[in-house]
Design a protein around this motif. Structure first.
Motif, short mmCIF file in Angstrom:
data_model
loop_
_atom_site.label_atom_id
_atom_site.label_comp_id
_atom_site.label_asym_id
_atom_site.label_seq_id
_atom_site.Cartn_x
_atom_site.Cartn_y
_atom_site.Cartn_z
N LEU A 71 0.85 -1.19 0.00
CA LEU A 71 0.00 0.00 0.00
C LEU A 71 0.88 1.24 0.00
N MET A 72 0.87 1.96 -1.10
CA MET A 72 1.63 3.20 -1.19
C MET A 72 0.82 4.33 -0.57
N GLY A 73 1.48 5.13 0.25
CA GLY A 73 0.79 6.18 0.98
C GLY A 73 0.71 7.50 0.24
N GLY A 74 0.14 7.47 -0.98
CA GLY A 74 -0.02 8.71 -1.72
C GLY A 74 -0.89 9.72 -0.98
N GLY A 75 -1.81 9.20 -0.15
CA GLY A 75 -2.67 10.08 0.65
C GLY A 75 -2.09 10.39 2.01
N THR A 76 -1.66 9.36 2.74
CA THR A 76 -1.16 9.55 4.11
C THR A 76 0.16 10.32 4.16
N THR A 77 0.92 10.32 3.06
CA THR A 77 2.17 11.10 3.04
C THR A 77 1.88 12.58 3.23
N LYS A 78 0.69 13.02 2.82
CA LYS A 78 0.31 14.43 2.97
C LYS A 78 0.01 14.79 4.42
N VAL A 79 -0.20 13.76 5.25
CA VAL A 79 -0.55 13.98 6.66
C VAL A 79 0.69 13.86 7.53
N ALA A 121 1.22 -10.36 -5.99
CA ALA A 121 1.14 -9.14 -5.20
C ALA A 121 0.39 -8.03 -5.94
N LEU A 122 -0.22 -7.14 -5.15
CA LEU A 122 -0.89 -5.95 -5.67
C LEU A 122 -0.18 -4.72 -5.14
N LEU A 123 -0.11 -3.68 -5.94
CA LEU A 123 0.41 -2.39 -5.50
C LEU A 123 -0.71 -1.37 -5.61
N ILE A 124 -1.10 -0.78 -4.49
CA ILE A 124 -2.29 0.07 -4.42
C ILE A 124 -1.91 1.39 -3.75
N ASN A 125 -2.57 2.47 -4.14
CA ASN A 125 -2.31 3.80 -3.61
C ASN A 125 -3.50 4.24 -2.77
N ASN A 126 -3.26 4.57 -1.48
CA ASN A 126 -4.40 4.95 -0.63
C ASN A 126 -4.98 6.31 -0.97
N ALA A 127 -4.32 7.06 -1.86
CA ALA A 127 -4.93 8.31 -2.34
C ALA A 127 -6.22 8.03 -3.11
N ASP A 128 -6.36 6.79 -3.61
CA ASP A 128 -7.56 6.42 -4.37
C ASP A 128 -8.83 6.63 -3.57
N TRP A 129 -8.75 6.45 -2.25
CA TRP A 129 -9.95 6.67 -1.44
C TRP A 129 -9.80 7.84 -0.45
N LEU A 130 -8.60 8.10 0.03
CA LEU A 130 -8.44 9.17 1.02
C LEU A 130 -8.72 10.55 0.42
N GLU A 131 -8.38 10.74 -0.84
CA GLU A 131 -8.60 12.04 -1.46
C GLU A 131 -10.07 12.29 -1.81
N TYR A 174 -3.34 10.87 11.78
CA TYR A 174 -2.72 9.81 10.98
C TYR A 174 -3.25 8.42 11.35
N SER A 175 -3.34 8.14 12.64
CA SER A 175 -3.75 6.80 13.07
C SER A 175 -5.18 6.48 12.63
N ILE A 176 -6.04 7.49 12.56
CA ILE A 176 -7.42 7.26 12.09
C ILE A 176 -7.42 6.92 10.60
N LEU A 177 -6.60 7.63 9.84
CA LEU A 177 -6.52 7.36 8.40
C LEU A 177 -5.92 5.98 8.12
N GLN A 178 -4.94 5.58 8.94
CA GLN A 178 -4.36 4.25 8.76
C GLN A 178 -5.40 3.17 9.06
N ALA A 179 -6.19 3.38 10.09
CA ALA A 179 -7.26 2.43 10.42
C ALA A 179 -8.28 2.36 9.29
N PHE A 180 -8.58 3.51 8.72
CA PHE A 180 -9.53 3.57 7.60
C PHE A 180 -8.97 2.84 6.38
N ASP A 181 -7.65 2.95 6.15
CA ASP A 181 -7.01 2.19 5.07
C ASP A 181 -7.28 0.70 5.21
N PHE A 182 -7.10 0.18 6.42
CA PHE A 182 -7.31 -1.25 6.67
C PHE A 182 -8.76 -1.63 6.37
#
Length: 328
Positions: A71-79, A121-131, A174-182
């Protein structure tokens, strides 16, 4: 242990904590591939050797018949993850984050098999939903499941406050967004396991709890030990800087030299974590003394460099070292 994954992970000292080892072991032994993820934020154009424990754990997970998600943190990196940091993460532009993500993606193809197969394996960007999050809706739907009292006890938050160093409200989220990622990965891909470093334990448990309370999901968390060298130095750091995994940031020869020059007391531990040599062979190598132990370090350097840069680069690095230091 019934499952090959948990058995080998424990044997090679990858496991620090697990939310429910017995149930996870049964799930991994069921004969069906389990799906697990580890997140990597895009704060630099390469990961360094400090991320290798997580990468090798994903590799082991795949080799024992399961499906890993990077999971690439394209979204969480901004936080910005406050874990282990003394100050707020520097602001990165969207274009810099995209460039960093492209650089990091290159690394994983050396360690994992990607594709459309059952265990690919899959490579996914969490910006897909966080943004796409609507702030008010997000607070109403998910914020109510998080206790500020409990979040203040997370190591990533507590350590900053104990040192009286500022923690921004942005980072506190950050911890809330990480939980939401899961939760999102569980709903989208049937991902049931999140893995990561021990400093992520509070965040991972938050995701397990969010899945249970919102969707009634049975999710699991597993952490690896926080790795330091025998002298207490942070793994993947040297006097000259970070030990980068991308060849554009650090040559294969310099990478090989890092492993060749590790401290004597780290040989056995690093052979277990960063090579795929059989345990019996590692046990023979780690008890060597004097100049013989140097041969074990060369084996470690060859094996680790082969995984990261390929067999040819490892062989060339080893040959260069021999000519330089043995033949003058």
């Amino acid at each position: 242990m019934k499952s090959e994954f948990i058995k080998i992970a424990k044997e090679r000292e990858f496991v620090h904590q697990c939310t429910d080892t017995e149930s996870l072991d049964q799930l991994c032994a069921s004969g069906k591939p389990v799906i697990a993820y580890i997140g990597f934020d895009c704060t630099a154009p390469s990961l360094h050797a400090g991320s290798l424990v997580s990468i090798m754990l994903l590799r082991l997970f795949q080799k024992t018949g399961h499906k890993p998600i990077v999971l690439m943190g394209g979204g969480t990196t901004k936080v910005g993850d406050p874990s282990g940091k003394d100050e707020t993460r520097k602001y990165l532009s969207d274009s810099t984050i995209r460039q960093n993500l492209e650089g990091i993606k290159e690394i994983f193809s050396n360690f994992l098999t990607f594709g459309d197969g059952l265990t690919d394996a899959l490579l996914i960007n969490n910006a897909d939903w966080l943004e796409e999050i609507n702030y008010i809706d997000f607070l109403r739907d998910y914020g109510r499941y998080f206790s500020v009292n409990k979040m203040l006890s997370y190591e990533s938050v507590k350590s900053r406050l104990d040192r009286e160093q500022p923690l921004s409200f942005l980072e506190f989220n950050y911890s809330i967004l990480q939980a939401f990622d899961f939760l999102e990965l569980a709903k989208r891909y049937n991902c049931t396991l999140q893995m990561g470093g021990s400093d992520q334990w509070g965040n991972i448990v938050g995701g397990v709890e969010l899945g249970r309370r919102t969707e009634g999901l049975a999710l699991f968390g597993l952490t690896t030990p926080l790795l330091t060298t025998s002298s207490g130095a942070k793994m993947g750091k040297t006097a000259n800087g970070a030990v980068w995994l991308n060849k554009s940031k650090l040559s294969a020869y310099e990478y090989w030299q890092y492993w060749r020059n590790i401290e004597d007391d780290d040989v056995g531990k690093f052979l277990r974590l960063f090579t795929e040599l059989p345990i019996l062979e590692i046990e023979k190598l780690e008890v060597l003394q004097g100049s013989e132990l140097n041969e074990a370090k060369i084996i470690l350097a060859d094996q680790a460099t082969t995984l990261c840069h390929g067999k040819l680069e490892a062989h060339t690095a080893s040959e260069t070292a021999t000519k330089t230091f043995k033949e003058g």
